[in-house]
Each structure stands twice: as structure tokens, then as C-alpha cells.
Motif scaffolding. Structure first.
Motif, PDB file in Angstrom:
ATOM      1  N   THR A 115      -2.507  -0.255  -8.840  1.00 47.03           N
ATOM      2  CA  THR A 115      -2.308   0.156  -7.454  1.00 47.03           C
ATOM      3  C   THR A 115      -2.167   1.675  -7.377  1.00 47.03           C
ATOM      4  O   THR A 115      -2.022   2.353  -8.393  1.00 47.03           O
ATOM      5  CB  THR A 115      -1.046  -0.486  -6.828  1.00 47.03           C
ATOM      6  N   VAL A 140      -5.380  -3.567  -6.443  1.00 50.80           N
ATOM      7  CA  VAL A 140      -4.867  -3.998  -5.145  1.00 50.80           C
ATOM      8  C   VAL A 140      -4.687  -2.771  -4.258  1.00 50.80           C
ATOM      9  O   VAL A 140      -3.886  -1.880  -4.551  1.00 50.80           O
ATOM     10  CB  VAL A 140      -3.522  -4.749  -5.306  1.00 50.80           C
ATOM     11  N   LEU A 192       4.531  -7.092  -4.768  1.00 50.55           N
ATOM     12  CA  LEU A 192       3.446  -7.618  -5.597  1.00 50.55           C
ATOM     13  C   LEU A 192       3.847  -8.910  -6.289  1.00 50.55           C
ATOM     14  O   LEU A 192       3.162  -9.939  -6.181  1.00 50.55           O
ATOM     15  CB  LEU A 192       3.065  -6.593  -6.673  1.00 50.55           C
ATOM     16  N   SER A 241      -3.957  -3.052  -0.853  1.00 51.62           N
ATOM     17  CA  SER A 241      -2.824  -3.325   0.034  1.00 51.62           C
ATOM     18  C   SER A 241      -2.618  -4.833   0.113  1.00 51.62           C
ATOM     19  O   SER A 241      -3.422  -5.622  -0.384  1.00 51.62           O
ATOM     20  CB  SER A 241      -3.080  -2.768   1.441  1.00 51.62           C
ATOM     21  N   ARG A 258       0.697   2.022 -11.754  1.00 46.45           N
ATOM     22  CA  ARG A 258       0.646   2.723 -10.468  1.00 46.45           C
ATOM     23  C   ARG A 258       0.312   4.192 -10.733  1.00 46.45           C
ATOM     24  O   ARG A 258       0.983   4.849 -11.526  1.00 46.45           O
ATOM     25  CB  ARG A 258       2.011   2.610  -9.782  1.00 46.45           C
TER      26      ARG A 258
END
Length: 282
Positions: free
Chosen positions: A219, A165, A232, A167, A251
Motif C-alpha cells: 500500500t 491495495v 487491512l 483503497s 507501506r
């Protein structure tokens, strides 16, 4: 941060096989390009970098000529370079066209999101700087490290489905399809890109997110406005996936994760460990 897809075109690749006649004052455009120059021990040749060049820390001491996809001719030329070494995808096109028409040599290095693409970048940067022997040695070292990192997940049967993802805009998930750095690193780490119906980055419908059935959301951090875990997992479509049910998100620093440079073997190990834990073994 908007990520564009770069394809290695034969004409561009041929251009990147050249060497600078004078490699004494080089402007490096692209984080992986700058990182490779440092890894080759040729950083004394650099007079500037772009804003994506944040590693190693010593690179931050160089003048910053701007974001690699939003360059101005004046900014790049202001450092009086003897050559410009740019990662493919640098732009905008109008700026690159102007720079190529100046008397300053412009070498463009193709970007491919796979194992061999990293080695190709190293060799091309080395050739551009007249450091072929150093580049061959570095490419051999990185090749061995990449092979070892990729081997970690070779025996895993049940592959994790990963949704990258970029954004969330207006409630829509902007996610990575094929032919992207995210797709490439997911595959190298032994995962499966949960999105395979398109190339590049695209906003997904809620139905498409649910149908993708990701086990993990991937992400970036330190790459523009981030997506928090709360944002999210509050998203209705994410909540309806295995990743949402388990609140499983990974992340990583954007430049590190998607750089496809000398540190990519470390990225593969880190991402594989996040996806598979103890199953990812040397």
C-alpha cells in the motif's frame, strides 16, 4: 488518490521527441518529470510544478499549478511559461486540449512502467530542454543502477505474490491489475502481481481476493486517504490470505514507489528487501 493507466501511443511519443524553442520558463507536470529535470541539473528552467512533484525538496519552492489530473488552463498559464512539459496522463482531457491550442509549446512525455520506459523519459526530457548530452549520461547511470537492483532477486525461485491495495471503499478492496505502475514495480522488485485477470484498478470481490492468495499486501503512504493495518487485516477476505494470516504489509511513499523516475533503482532495492529480506543480495 486515483491512479489512471497511461499507454504510450505512437502519436504522443512522436510529439514528445520535440525540443522547446525557448526552454527558459518551463512548467513541469508530473512528479517524475520534475525529478528528472532536477537530476539533469536543469531546475533553473522551471517556473512551476504540479502537486505530485514533491521531490526533491527544492521543488516545493516552485509555484504549484494543481494536481496533474485535475489541471485548469488558467492555473498553468498563470505562471507565463515558455513551454509545458507534461507526463502522459495529465488532464483532464479538456484542459490539455485547451493548452495544446495556445501558442505555448506543449510536450507530452509517454509513461511506461518498466526499465526502458524510465530511460526513455530521461532522454525525452533532456531533448525537450536541449540537454541531450546530460540526459544520455543520466540514462546510462540509471540504466546501470536499475540492472544492479534487478539482479538482487534474479536467483530467487519462490516469488512472493503481492496484492497492491489502493483503497478500501464500502468494504471492497480496490486493487491493481496489469498495465499499472504498481504492477510494474512489483515485477521489477522480483515479485508477482497476485492479480492478473484485468488491467488498471478495479474493485475485487472477496472471493477474488482470497483466490489471489497474496503473501504480501503493498500500500501507499502520503497519497490521499491511507489504509491502516487495522483496516487491512480486519477485512474478512484479507484475513483469509497468507498475507492476512502473517499480517504482512509493506507501506511506501506513493510518489517514491510509483514514480518511475531517477530513484526507481532505490525503490526496487527497498521493496525487494521488504519482500525477501536477506535473500535479496547484491
Amino acid at each position: 488518490m486515483w491512479l489512471c493507466v497511461a499507454f504510450a501511443l505512437p502519436g504522443r511519443a512522436a510529439e514528445a521527441t520535440e525540443a522547446f524553442a525557448d526552454p527558459s520558463r518551463i512548467a513541469a507536470i508530473g512528479g517524475s518529470i520534475t525529478e528528472i529535470v532536477f537530476a539533469l541539473g536543469e531546475q533553473h528552467r522551471l517556473v512551476a510544478r504540479d502537486s505530485t512533484s514533491r521531490y526533491p525538496e527544492a521543488a516545493l519552492e516552485l509555484p504549484d499549478v494543481g494536481y496533474m489530473r485535475q489541471l485548469s488552463p488558467e492555473g498553468v498559464l498563470s505562471v507565463n511559461p515558455s513551454g509545458i512539459l507534461a507526463l502522459q496522463g495529465s488532464g483532464p482531457k479538456e484542459t490539455v486540449d485547451v493548452l495544446k491550442k495556445t501558442s505555448i509549446p506543449f510536450i507530452e512525455v509517454p509513461e511506461r512502467y518498466d526499465h526502458e520506459g524510465i530511460l526513455e523519459k530521461i532522454r525525452m526530457v533532456g531533448k525537450a530542454l536541449g540537454a541531450d548530452a546530460k540526459a544520455d549520461a543520466l540514462a546510462a547511470e540509471i540504466n546501470a543502477r536499475l540492472k544492479a537492483a534487478e539482479k538482487q532477486t534474479s536467483a530467487i525461485k519462490q516469488r512472493k505474490r503481492v496484492l497492491f491495495v489502493l483503497s478500501i471503499q464500502g468494504g471492497k478492496i480496490l486493487a491493481s491489475g496489469s498495465d499499472t505502475a504498481a504492477d510494474g514495480i512489483i515485477k521489477l522488485a522480483g515479485g508477482v502481481n497476485a492479480i492478473d485477470g484485468y488491467s488498471g484498478y478495479k474493485q475485487l470481490s472477496d472471493e477474488a481476493v482470497i483466490t489471489a492468495r497474496p503473501d504480501v499486501i503493498l500500500t501507499m503512504s502520503n497519497a490521499g486517504p491511507g489504509v491502516s493495518d487495522d483496516e487491512l487485516f480486519a477485512h474478512p477476505s484479507i484475513r483469509s490470505t497468507p498475507a492476512g494470516a502473517a499480517r504482512k504489509a509493506v507501506r511506501m511513499d506513493g510518489g517514491y514507489l510509483l514514480g518511475f523516475g531517477p530513484r526507481t533503482a532505490d525503490v526496487i532495492r527497498d521493496l525487494a528487501a521488504s519482500l525477501y529480506g536477506g535473500q535479496a543480495a547484491d
